[in-house]
Design a protein around this motif. Structure first.
Motif, PDB file in Angstrom:
ATOM      1  N   TRP A   1       2.375  23.207 -31.447  1.00 11.95           N
ATOM      2  CA  TRP A   1       3.348  24.176 -31.443  1.00 11.95           C
ATOM      3  C   TRP A   1       4.520  23.528 -30.561  1.00 11.95           C
ATOM      4  O   TRP A   1       4.386  22.932 -29.441  1.00 11.95           O
TER       5      TRP A   1
ATOM      6  N   THR B   1      11.611  25.950 -29.699  1.00 12.15           N
ATOM      7  CA  THR B   1      12.925  25.461 -30.086  1.00 12.15           C
ATOM      8  C   THR B   1      13.837  26.101 -28.978  1.00 12.15           C
ATOM      9  O   THR B   1      13.709  27.559 -29.008  1.00 12.15           O
TER      10      THR B   1
ATOM     11  N   LEU C   1      15.636  30.080 -35.669  1.00  8.85           N
ATOM     12  CA  LEU C   1      14.097  30.153 -35.580  1.00  8.85           C
ATOM     13  C   LEU C   1      13.636  29.782 -34.043  1.00  8.85           C
ATOM     14  O   LEU C   1      14.461  29.211 -33.385  1.00  8.85           O
TER      15      LEU C   1
ATOM     16  N   GLU D   1       8.251  25.377 -34.190  1.00  8.72           N
ATOM     17  CA  GLU D   1       7.820  24.625 -35.460  1.00  8.72           C
ATOM     18  C   GLU D   1       6.330  24.403 -35.273  1.00  8.72           C
ATOM     19  O   GLU D   1       5.894  24.135 -33.857  1.00  8.72           O
TER      20      GLU D   1
ATOM     21  N   GLU E   1       3.393  21.835 -36.417  1.00 11.76           N
ATOM     22  CA  GLU E   1       3.259  20.622 -37.129  1.00 11.76           C
ATOM     23  C   GLU E   1       1.819  20.453 -37.255  1.00 11.76           C
ATOM     24  O   GLU E   1       0.834  20.367 -36.333  1.00 11.76           O
TER      25      GLU E   1
ATOM     26  N   ILE F   1       5.519  20.056 -41.324  1.00 13.31           N
ATOM     27  CA  ILE F   1       6.160  20.964 -40.509  1.00 13.31           C
ATOM     28  C   ILE F   1       6.190  22.259 -41.061  1.00 13.31           C
ATOM     29  O   ILE F   1       6.657  22.554 -42.323  1.00 13.31           O
ATOM     30  N   ILE F   2       5.874  23.440 -40.091  1.00 11.99           N
ATOM     31  CA  ILE F   2       6.227  24.815 -40.678  1.00 11.99           C
ATOM     32  C   ILE F   2       6.986  25.278 -39.655  1.00 11.99           C
ATOM     33  O   ILE F   2       6.914  25.268 -38.414  1.00 11.99           O
ATOM     34  N   LYS F   3       8.094  25.997 -39.863  1.00  8.09           N
ATOM     35  CA  LYS F   3       9.249  26.969 -39.007  1.00  8.09           C
ATOM     36  C   LYS F   3       8.571  27.956 -38.798  1.00  8.09           C
ATOM     37  O   LYS F   3       7.938  28.763 -39.528  1.00  8.09           O
ATOM     38  N   VAL F   4       8.716  28.640 -37.627  1.00  8.99           N
ATOM     39  CA  VAL F   4       8.298  29.793 -37.071  1.00  8.99           C
ATOM     40  C   VAL F   4       9.312  30.690 -36.545  1.00  8.99           C
ATOM     41  O   VAL F   4      10.123  30.382 -35.652  1.00  8.99           O
TER      42      VAL F   4
ATOM     43  N   PHE G   1      12.563  24.264 -44.870  1.00  6.80           N
ATOM     44  CA  PHE G   1      11.237  24.052 -44.517  1.00  6.80           C
ATOM     45  C   PHE G   1      10.411  25.449 -44.847  1.00  6.80           C
ATOM     46  O   PHE G   1      11.089  26.562 -44.807  1.00  6.80           O
TER      47      PHE G   1
ATOM     48  N   VAL H   1       8.657  28.666 -43.889  1.00 10.40           N
ATOM     49  CA  VAL H   1       9.025  29.664 -42.487  1.00 10.40           C
ATOM     50  C   VAL H   1       7.715  30.882 -42.643  1.00 10.40           C
ATOM     51  O   VAL H   1       7.564  31.457 -43.701  1.00 10.40           O
TER      52      VAL H   1
END
Length: 176
Positions: free
Chosen positions: A4, A7, A14, A17, A19, A30-33, A67, A69
């Motif tokens: 985790w 940002t 967002l 992210e 990874e 990568i997944i953005k959160v 990416f 999300v």
């Protein structure tokens, strides 16, 4: 697993992210959160779950992100997070209105160690690549009620096929 990375922001855009990692090594996957935390986000609670009302500005923003999300709604009372692939959700549902709600299930949407399967599906769309990534991360107990298990193979693989892929394979003779 996953790493985790928050940002730093002033509550705009967002929140961080994830990874995905492979045996502790970073993968570049990568997944953005988008994180929503607090009781006010968990509305119309029931024994099975709750509703989350979609903000119009967020609904317009999320599909533009390049990416994958996920939306995570965090319940501070339960110290639990619940997630959904928000880009997929928005693509599969009609345009949200100010009263549109996403129904979260406490069981199905819980963010746990087992979420790696769903997260990898979002981040690694290719079935072969995803299977390679997951091959050493899934552990199951073999139960047999007919014969004693005297040995097991080194690895057992399972693959899910979509109906379209099966139909395409049938047409070109792949599965003949």
């Amino acid at each position: 697993g996953a790493i985790w990375r928050p940002t730093p922001n002033d509550d705009y855009g967002l929140d961080g992210e994830l990874e995905l990692t492979d045996s502790g090594e970073i993968t570049g996957t990568i997944i953005k959160v988008q994180l929503k935390s607090g009781r006010s986000y968990l509305r119309n609670r029931s024994q099975a779950g709750f509703a989350f009302y979609i903000d119009q500005a967020d609904a317009a923003y999320w599909p533009k992100v390049t990416f994958p999300v996920i939306l995570v709604v965090y319940d501070p009372d339960a110290s639990a997070g619940y997630w959904i692939d928000i880009k997929r959700y928005l693509a599969e549902h009609t345009a949200p209105t100010p009263l549109s709600a996403i129904r979260f299930s406490y069981a199905k949407n819980a963010l746990t160690r087992n979420s790696i399967l769903g997260l990898s599906e979002i981040a690694i769309p290719d079935e072969g690549d995803r299977t390679e990534f997951l091959v050493d991360k899934i552990r199951e107990t073999l139960h047999a009620n007919m014969l004693p298990v005297v040995g097991v193979p080194h690895a057992v693989y399972e693959a899910e096929f979509s109906l379209k892929r099966l139909a395409d394979g049938d047409e070109d003779g792949t599965f003949a």
